[in-house]
Design a protein around this motif. Structure first.
Motif: not given
Length: 163
Positions: A31-33, A36-40
């Motif tokens: 979920s944490g990863f 970060i992917v969603a921010a990208g």
């Protein structure tokens, strides 16, 4: 094909019990990863909107121009509509590292200030709520039955037997 094969092997090992997996820890990290992917993904969308001219940026007329080179300005002089940084000489934009970084965390060798600001703001806000959610989750202790629970259970069984 390699990903599918790896998924089948890992699934088979989990089903056999050969691999013990703490699902809480696994889903916390994934979920944490994904945050970060969603921010990208947001940063990539900002870049597309800038290229289309829907948002101001290095591709529009409001972009600051460097007087020495005639190109769009870079760094603090380019704030807010120019390029925040350009590391194309270190990370080749068409190379494997650039592709992997862009697909996973949204890092591109050349990013605009609006992209960097959106990426950082998204991580700050959503990351704050994600971490806060991890810390406020109460630990669940196993419940021990009380004598009132046992009496209720016994009376329920007696009523069922009478019916």
């Amino acid at each position: 094909m390699l990903g599918l094969l790896a998924a089948v092997v890992i699934g088979w090992l989990l089903a056999r019990g050969a691999v013990r997996l703490d699902l809480r820890r696994f889903f916390t990290w994934t979920s944490g990863f994904l945050v970060i992917v969603a921010a990208g993904v947001l940063a990539y969308a900002i870049m597309d909107l800038q290229e289309a001219g829907a948002l101001p940026g290095p591709f529009t007329a409001v972009a600051p121009i460097d007087a020495a080179t005639g190109a769009v300005a870079l760094g603090w002089a380019a704030f807010p509509f120019g390029w925040a940084f350009d590391v194309s000489n270190v990370v080749v934009p068409s190379g494997a590292w650039a592709t992997i970084l862009q697909a996973t965390v949204g890092f591109m060798p050349r990013m605009s200030w609006l992209q960097v600001a959106a990426w950082a703001l998204y991580l700050l806000v959503v990351g704050f709520f994600f971490v806060r959610g991890l810390r406020t989750r109460p630990a669940v202790a196993p419940r021990t039955p009380t004598s009132a629970d046992e009496a209720l259970s016994a009376s329920t069984l007696t009523q069922q037997g009478a019916a």
